[in-house]
Motif scaffolding. Structure first.
Motif, PDB file in Angstrom:
ATOM      1  N   SER A  83     -14.567   6.972   6.803  1.00  0.00           N
ATOM      2  CA  SER A  83     -13.535   6.060   6.295  1.00  0.00           C
ATOM      3  C   SER A  83     -14.205   4.948   5.498  1.00  0.00           C
ATOM      4  N   GLU A  91      -8.014   0.458  -6.531  1.00  0.00           N
ATOM      5  CA  GLU A  91      -8.572   0.362  -5.177  1.00  0.00           C
ATOM      6  C   GLU A  91      -7.805   1.235  -4.200  1.00  0.00           C
ATOM      7  N   THR A 100     -13.557   2.178   1.702  1.00  0.00           N
ATOM      8  CA  THR A 100     -12.730   1.725   0.584  1.00  0.00           C
ATOM      9  C   THR A 100     -13.548   1.802  -0.699  1.00  0.00           C
ATOM     10  N   ASN A 144     -13.273   0.224  -4.638  1.00  0.00           N
ATOM     11  CA  ASN A 144     -12.567  -0.714  -5.506  1.00  0.00           C
ATOM     12  C   ASN A 144     -13.246  -0.736  -6.861  1.00  0.00           C
ATOM     13  N   LYS A 167      -3.837   1.112  -3.076  1.00  0.00           N
ATOM     14  CA  LYS A 167      -3.498  -0.300  -3.192  1.00  0.00           C
ATOM     15  C   LYS A 167      -2.616  -0.551  -4.423  1.00  0.00           C
ATOM     16  N   SER A 217     -21.563  -2.803   2.320  1.00  0.00           N
ATOM     17  CA  SER A 217     -20.821  -2.612   1.071  1.00  0.00           C
ATOM     18  C   SER A 217     -21.806  -2.395  -0.067  1.00  0.00           C
ATOM     19  N   ASP A 267       0.844  -1.200   0.000  1.00  0.00           N
ATOM     20  CA  ASP A 267       0.000   0.000   0.000  1.00  0.00           C
ATOM     21  C   ASP A 267       0.877   1.248   0.000  1.00  0.00           C
ATOM     22  N   SER A 287     -10.705  -6.455   8.627  1.00  0.00           N
ATOM     23  CA  SER A 287     -10.239  -5.859   7.379  1.00  0.00           C
ATOM     24  C   SER A 287      -8.806  -5.374   7.509  1.00  0.00           C
ATOM     25  N   PHE A 337      -8.142   2.883   0.183  1.00  0.00           N
ATOM     26  CA  PHE A 337      -8.856   3.156   1.434  1.00  0.00           C
ATOM     27  C   PHE A 337      -8.733   4.644   1.725  1.00  0.00           C
ATOM     28  N   GLU A 393      -7.784  -3.566   4.866  1.00  0.00           N
ATOM     29  CA  GLU A 393      -7.839  -2.466   3.913  1.00  0.00           C
ATOM     30  C   GLU A 393      -7.541  -1.124   4.570  1.00  0.00           C
ATOM     31  N   THR A 394      -7.765  -1.036   5.875  1.00  0.00           N
ATOM     32  CA  THR A 394      -7.553   0.219   6.586  1.00  0.00           C
ATOM     33  C   THR A 394      -6.090   0.479   6.924  1.00  0.00           C
TER      34      THR A 394
END
Length: 288
Positions: free
Chosen positions: A151, A123, A153, A155, A101, A190, A87, A208, A125, A210-211
């Motif tokens: 916050s 993608e 994400t 994609n 990402k 989502s 990332d 997750s 975050f 992703e954060t």
């Protein structure tokens, strides 16, 4: 009728044969100069009108060029592409955080003025700084996500219309290109746009990476929810049974852990055995 025509002919004949007085040259020159003066005035007026039009068009072009020059030189676009396997952390002009990402790209203005916004491919975050006066927008090829401070994400699958927006905190509004409706989602939901269809999925906000977390502490969570997370992360499928029903678990999952490592930990904690079919990627859960 014939008498009338004869009378006209007689008068024309008399006029033709009559003597004409010679006009003095000075009078001819005065008349000619007056005629030329009138012509030149009209020509000058036409030129002046044309000049005004040309000047006006030039002024408009100058304003457009100046505005374009100011916007693109004094507030240029910033473009960032992440070609690495990790990332990439980016701080936007308003202090908002972006975790870009791998194989993704983003571009935005060097300064946010009347609006805050970015364009995304791939993608990322986002942890957006709250500003009640300026909304924040993330645009992809097919979706626009609008927020004030939150916050989430986004994609956007490369080369496809499909997109997924997952919300962790706050509230967002999602719209799709070519559609009049907008969809509001809450944390743990989502928004999924897939094959021209739209639906909402549920997920665990604590499960997750992703954060930007390097590990996840799972505390007394339902085992089946953990297995759902592992299915998404490792692209496999667990054969859930009566043993997994209502079972709860506590453990730490590292971002670097492989599926085999996680299954080894689960087998020790739950006194179970996990067998995976390498072709179908189906995982069976057996009692030791």
């Amino acid at each position: 009728m014939n008498n009338y025509e004869s009378d006209i002919e007689n008068k024309m004949e008399v006029s033709w044969e009559a003597d004409c007085k010679e006009v003095p040259k000075t009078e001819v020159e005065v008349s000619w100069k007056a005629f030329k003066k009138r012509i030149s005035k009209r020509s000058w007026k036409r030129k002046r009108t044309l000049s005004y039009k040309v000047f006006g068009a030039a002024a408009v072009l100058a304003v457009i060029f100046t505005g374009y020059f100011f916007l693109n030189v004094y507030n240029p676009n910033i473009q960032v592409v992440n070609n690495s396997s990790l990332d990439k952390e980016i701080t936007l002009p308003d202090g908002s955080l972006v975790l870009l990402k791998p194989n993704s790209g983003i571009h935005y203005k060097e300064r946010f003025e009347n609006t805050r916004g970015v364009s995304l491919t791939g993608e990322a975050f986002f942890k957006v700084v709250k500003d009640s006066m300026k909304v924040f927008k993330v645009k992809t090829a097919t979706t626009t996500t609008t927020v004030l401070g939150t916050s989430f994400t986004v994609n956007q699958k490369r080369g496809l219309k499909d997109a997924k927006i997952a919300l962790y905190t706050g509230k967002v509004l999602v719209s799709v290109k070519g559609r009049l409706e907008s969809w509001a989602i809450i944390p743990g939901e989502s928004f999924v746009y897939e094959k021209d269809k739209i639906f909402i999925e549920k997920f665990e906000t604590d499960l997750s990476f992703e954060t930007g977390n390097e590990f996840i502490d799972v505390n007394n969570i339902e085992l089946e929810k953990l297995l759902d997370f592992l299915e998404d992360r490792f692209n496999c499928e667990f054969q859930k049974n009566t043993y997994t029903k209502n079972k709860r678990i506590t453990l730490r999952v590292n971002k670097s852990d492989s599926l085999k490592q996680v299954l080894n930990i689960l087998s020790i904690i739950n006194n179970t055995k996990y067998e995976m079919n390498p072709k179908t990627k189906e995982v069976q859960i057996l009692k030791k």
